[in-house]
Scaffold this motif. Structure first.
Motif, PDB file in Angstrom:
ATOM      1  N   ARG A 174      38.642  36.182  45.832  1.00  0.00           N
ATOM      2  CA  ARG A 174      39.554  37.194  45.288  1.00  0.00           C
ATOM      3  C   ARG A 174      40.695  37.469  46.267  1.00  0.00           C
ATOM      4  N   GLU A 177      43.215  34.637  46.140  1.00  0.00           N
ATOM      5  CA  GLU A 177      44.092  34.774  44.973  1.00  0.00           C
ATOM      6  C   GLU A 177      45.177  35.812  45.247  1.00  0.00           C
ATOM      7  N   ASP A 294      52.841  36.579  35.547  1.00  0.00           N
ATOM      8  CA  ASP A 294      51.499  36.049  35.811  1.00  0.00           C
ATOM      9  C   ASP A 294      51.006  36.475  37.194  1.00  0.00           C
ATOM     10  N   GLU A 297      50.048  40.073  37.241  1.00  0.00           N
ATOM     11  CA  GLU A 297      48.744  40.221  36.580  1.00  0.00           C
ATOM     12  C   GLU A 297      47.618  39.883  37.552  1.00  0.00           C
ATOM     13  N   THR A 298      47.833  38.822  38.338  1.00  0.00           N
ATOM     14  CA  THR A 298      46.836  38.458  39.350  1.00  0.00           C
ATOM     15  C   THR A 298      46.660  39.579  40.370  1.00  0.00           C
ATOM     16  N   GLU A 300      47.198  42.730  39.914  1.00  0.00           N
ATOM     17  CA  GLU A 300      46.513  43.843  39.264  1.00  0.00           C
ATOM     18  C   GLU A 300      45.010  43.580  39.217  1.00  0.00           C
ATOM     19  N   GLU A 301      44.645  42.338  38.912  1.00  0.00           N
ATOM     20  CA  GLU A 301      43.228  41.983  38.837  1.00  0.00           C
ATOM     21  C   GLU A 301      42.555  42.024  40.203  1.00  0.00           C
ATOM     22  N   THR A 302      43.318  41.773  41.244  1.00  0.00           N
ATOM     23  CA  THR A 302      42.748  41.762  42.601  1.00  0.00           C
ATOM     24  C   THR A 302      43.104  43.025  43.379  1.00  0.00           C
ATOM     25  N   ARG A 303      43.607  44.045  42.697  1.00  0.00           N
ATOM     26  CA  ARG A 303      44.069  45.255  43.372  1.00  0.00           C
ATOM     27  C   ARG A 303      42.973  45.900  44.214  1.00  0.00           C
ATOM     28  N   ASP A 304      41.777  46.005  43.662  1.00  0.00           N
ATOM     29  CA  ASP A 304      40.688  46.651  44.401  1.00  0.00           C
ATOM     30  C   ASP A 304      40.382  45.890  45.687  1.00  0.00           C
TER      31      ASP A 304
END
Length: 593
Positions: A174, A177, A294, A297-298, A300-304
């Motif tokens: 993660r 990415e 894109d 979005e990546t 955002e998905e790996t924000r945590d």
């Protein structure tokens, strides 16, 4: 809460912060102790630090009851900052303040000592890998991308114990990415960097070549004609072939861009290149928007994962910096004493200021006040210290009395900040007021008044106070000084304070209250270089001696002329010529031995 409610933030400072950061970001920077954000916004670093100290630890700063206590506190922070692994860690160290609860002190000590043990256990290669990761992080201005890269480097180094546990919990895939997405977007969100997308790179390359051709259109036309082009059809075909061979545009893009109504070769080439430029620019914008979307979005998905990495990297940097400081000075965990009467004790304590100056042979000292638990002392100590809460420290000039005060001040401050202390063992009762007063030689009435105004009120406040007062007699005449100093010692005893009072007037202070004692530091002679030999370890319940005969002995030996020597010999008669001569003889025999 409004910005103006923070200590040190007036209308002008508020205007500066709001203009540069906005109200919400400015408040967030203050609450999180972000020195860098405030200094980047235009505040002087020192002012930013003072604001943040008050915002994040204002109650703790009230412990520093005198300007000398505040100076000692800043000196300690400077020593710790020297071991910071990043600029942000240095900034976070600068805003550390004394803590107001024992739980907070213990918690920070747990973190720092865990970091110390983990760092000490690492192989040299692993330490180098960690420091290299933080060097890169620092070089890249501690950006979000740099933090993620640092987290990946720490994971790769395989450090996973103590403070590094927070890194070990992160998912490398993660983070990788997130790192790729952050690298592609850079600091300017919406702009995609080269290398992030092959198609975008192809379009940008083609546009660059077309722009170069457009800038040199006339030369291009001459070049095509020089190849033997004779009519319009041949020129068109030759130009088309050139575009296809020199750029990555397609044949359809080229033919669609070629005008049908051009009046001559210059018009034909110029119109074609302008259309291609326009088409490629539109294609680039469209492709970049797609790629950026894109990537966002990546992110955002790996924000945590990213947020956890940023927090972990910064927290590790802080604790690692403090761990390196603790290791550099061989610091240990202090014991906190909850006894109602309080105690401060140290066994083999070292003065950090002297240690930082690389002074060889810094003598460790053992000392105690109050109901301490020191039952065994090093062989060099004459006795187990008594449990009197207040002491009067006497002895030789240049004998380390002031250094002892500074050492006790450093130990108490470090413990109160939740940091290890430079001693084999230490007990500390956290105090509400730390009164540290260095020697200030002046008989000015204003100095006496200002000194009394700074050191007496803490004693009268009702809280627990530690008094560390150096040669109070230096600010007024000896007779009055003895009376005032006796009053301060008595007041300290009556208010259940802990305290050490350095003075040369011990004989004039008798009788002392039962809860006070007299300790002494002794000069023991001269070495072969006629330098004063001092045992810096105080002798308990013993009045120290100033031993002026040692100083006079050195002056006699080093006299530049016969007349000068005769003058110093007159002083030798006054202090005891036999003692002076014996001192000189002892120094000579020491050289022979």
């Amino acid at each position: 809460m409004r910005l103006e409610e923070y200590w040190g933030v007036g209308p002008k400072t508020r205007e500066t912060l709001v203009e540069e950061l906005g109200n919400e970001r400015a408040m967030q920077a203050i609450e999180s102790g972000d020195v860098r954000a405030l200094s980047d916004a235009g505040l002087a670093r020192g002012r930013a630090t003072r604001i943040l100290r008050r915002a994040t630890g204002g109650d703790g700063m009230e412990v520093l009851a005198t300007s000398d206590a505040r100076s000692a506190y800043k000196e300690l922070l400077d020593l710790a900052v020297d071991h910071a692994v990043t600029r942000r860690a240095a900034d976070r160290i600068r805003v550390l303040t004394p803590l107001t609860s024992r739980e907070a002190m213990e918690e920070r000590l747990d973190d720092v000592l865990a970091a110390r043990d983990a760092w000490a256990a690492l192989e040299d290669a692993d330490r180098d890998a960690v420091l290299e990761a933080y060097d890169h992080y620092d070089e890249r201005d501690e950006s979000e991308h740099a933090a993620v890269e640092a987290a990946l480097a720490l994971l790769e180094a395989g450090v996973d114990s103590g403070p590094f546990e927070t890194i070990a919990d992160l998912e490398p895939d993660r983070l990788a990415e997130a790192a790729d997405a952050l690298a592609a977007l850079g600091g300017d969100r919406g702009r995609v960097r080269a290398g992030a997308d092959d198609e975008l790179d192809r379009l940008r390359g083609a546009l660059g070549t077309i722009e170069d051709m457009d800038a040199n259109a006339l030369e291009l036309i001459d070049e095509l004609r020089a190849d033997g082009v004779r009519d319009v059809g041949q020129f068109r075909e030759s130009f088309e072939d050139h575009l296809l061979s020199e750029t990555e545009v397609t044949i359809d893009q080229v033919r669609d861009a070629m005008p049908t109504d051009a009046t001559d070769a210059t018009d034909f080439v110029g119109a074609t290149l302008r259309t291609l430029r326009s088409d490629l620019t539109a294609a680039i914008d469209e492709r970049e928007e797609t790629v950026a979307s894109d990537l966002e979005e990546t992110l955002e998905e790996t924000r945590d994962a990213t947020d956890r990495a940023v927090a972990a990297v910064d927290d590790i940097a802080l604790h690692l910096s403090l761990a390196r400081f603790a290791l550099a000075y061989d610091c240990t965990r202090p014991e906190f004493v909850d006894d109602p009467d309080g105690a401060v004790s140290v066994v083999n304590a070292r003065n950090l200021t002297l240690a930082a100056a690389d002074e060889e042979g810094v003598q460790a000292v053992t000392y105690a006040l109050g109901e301490h638990d020191v039952t065994e002392v090093p062989a060099s100590v004459n006795a187990v210290p008594g449990e009197q809460r207040v002491s009067v420290l006497t002895g030789a000039n240049s004998g380390g009395k002031t250094t002892l005060l500074e050492t006790l001040c450093q130990v108490v401050l470090l413990a109160t900040m939740g940091l290890p202390v430079p001693a084999d063992r230490a007990e500390v009762t956290p105090v509400d007021s730390l009164v540290f007063h260095r020697r200030h030689a002046s008989f000015n009435a204003g100095v006496l008044e200002s000194t009394l105004r700074s050191i007496v009120p803490p004693l009268s406040s009702g809280g627990r106070t530690l008094m560390l007062v150096d040669e109070f007699e230096a600010i007024t005449e000896p007779g009055s000084a003895a009376d005032l100093l006796h009053g301060l010692v008595t007041l300290s005893v009556e208010r259940d304070a802990l305290g050490v009072f350095v003075t040369h007037l011990a004989d004039d202070l008798e009788p002392l209250p039962p809860a006070a004692r007299v300790d002494g530091i002794f000069a023991e002679g001269l070495n072969p270089d006629l330098e004063l030999l001092v045992d810096y370890q105080p002798r308990f319940d013993t009045v120290g001696r100033s031993t002026p005969e040692f100083i006079v002995s050195r002056l006699v030996a080093n006299a530049d002329s016969r007349g000068e020597r005769a003058g110093f010999e007159t002083l030798a008669e006054a202090v005891g010529n036999d003692v002076v001569q014996r001192t000189l003889a002892d120094a000579r025999w020491s050289e022979i031995d």
